[in-house]
Design a protein around this motif. Structure first.
Motif, mmCIF file in Angstrom:
data_model
loop_
_atom_site.group_PDB
_atom_site.id
_atom_site.type_symbol
_atom_site.label_atom_id
_atom_site.label_comp_id
_atom_site.label_asym_id
_atom_site.label_seq_id
_atom_site.Cartn_x
_atom_site.Cartn_y
_atom_site.Cartn_z
ATOM 1 N N ARG A 9 2.840 1.845 6.097
ATOM 2 C CA ARG A 9 3.759 2.493 5.145
ATOM 3 C C ARG A 9 5.208 2.089 5.409
ATOM 4 N NH1 ARG A 9 0.658 7.117 6.525
ATOM 5 N NH2 ARG A 9 -0.917 7.475 4.944
ATOM 6 N N ALA A 10 5.527 1.786 6.643
ATOM 7 C CA ALA A 10 6.897 1.418 7.010
ATOM 8 C C ALA A 10 7.203 -0.054 6.735
ATOM 9 C CB ALA A 10 7.128 1.716 8.495
ATOM 10 N N ARG A 169 8.716 4.401 0.713
ATOM 11 C CA ARG A 169 8.358 4.754 -0.660
ATOM 12 C C ARG A 169 6.949 5.347 -0.650
ATOM 13 N NH1 ARG A 169 8.274 -0.987 -0.464
ATOM 14 N NH2 ARG A 169 6.162 -1.754 -0.700
ATOM 15 N N ILE A 170 6.694 6.183 -1.607
ATOM 16 C CA ILE A 170 5.419 6.893 -1.654
ATOM 17 C C ILE A 170 4.490 6.224 -2.668
ATOM 18 C CG2 ILE A 170 4.298 9.103 -2.147
ATOM 19 C CD1 ILE A 170 6.136 9.128 0.338
ATOM 20 N N ILE A 171 3.286 5.941 -2.235
ATOM 21 C CA ILE A 171 2.223 5.478 -3.117
ATOM 22 C C ILE A 171 1.247 6.646 -3.227
ATOM 23 C CG2 ILE A 171 0.358 3.805 -3.468
ATOM 24 C CD1 ILE A 171 3.136 2.503 -3.429
ATOM 25 N N ASP A 172 1.072 7.152 -4.422
ATOM 26 C CA ASP A 172 0.175 8.282 -4.649
ATOM 27 C C ASP A 172 -1.254 7.777 -4.751
ATOM 28 O OD1 ASP A 172 -1.107 10.624 -5.404
ATOM 29 O OD2 ASP A 172 -0.256 10.646 -7.428
ATOM 30 N N GLY A 173 -2.021 7.933 -3.676
ATOM 31 C CA GLY A 173 -3.386 7.437 -3.628
ATOM 32 C C GLY A 173 -4.259 7.962 -4.751
#
Length: 182
Positions: A9-10, A169-173
């Motif tokens: 994620r980083a 940033r966020i990825i909505d699974g």
């Protein structure tokens, strides 16, 4: 130490890098690990070409030739190490051409993650000239081989390290996952 999902994620593409680059022994070790991607039939339909120094200038000349320019492209000089990702298909009844390209893509992506995790700045670059005769010739590719692009690799500038600590940033699974049950 963080776990693997947190480290992934980083991850960020390193568009600006310093002139530092992995040594050949470091690179070989990461390539050995990256080569463990899914590979139907264990065909290993890929290879990598490390471009350093003058080879990057020759690539700039080939990119210019491909575009009909007289002035060499300076793009290959944006990083001290470029790793060309080559699809080298193998005749197979088990694994189709698209599966073999997927394996080569997987190796490239895995290598980019491993390089990033080791602290290097990495960006996968492509472009219109990737599959041109001039670029093909410059890399010394066989007739059946073709490029997927290059990993541009270099040291991480200090300011980039600070950016990595920002909230990822966020990825909505849920938005990208369809479940079919029963």
């Amino acid at each position: 130490m963080t776990d693997l999902p947190e480290r992934l994620r980083a991850r960020r593409s390193g568009s600006k890098v310093t002139e530092d680059a992995p040594r050949l022994d470091e690179l070989r070790e990461l390539v050995e690990a990256a080569g463990h991607v899914a590979d139907h039939g264990a065909l290993r339909p890929w290879r990598l070409i490390a471009l350093r120094g003058e080879a990057r200038h020759r690539l700039g000349v080939a990119l210019a030739e491909a575009r009909g320019d007289s002035k060499p492209s300076s793009k290959p000089l944006r990083a001290p190490l470029l790793i060309a990702i080559v699809v080298s298909p193998v005749a197979s009844k088990k694994a189709s051409a698209w599966e073999q390209e997927a394996t080569a893509s997987g190796v490239a992506h895995m290598l980019s993650l491993l390089l990033s995790d080791a602290g290097w700045g990495v960006m996968w670059r492509t472009g219109d000239a990737v599959r041109t005769e001039a670029v093909h010739r410059m890399h010394g590719l066989d007739v059946h081989e073709y490029l997927l692009g290059w990993l541009y690799v270099g040291g991480m500038p200090e300011h980039a390290e600070r950016k990595k600590t920002k909230k990822p940033r966020i990825i909505d699974g849920e938005s990208f996952l369809t479940v079919i049950d029963g």
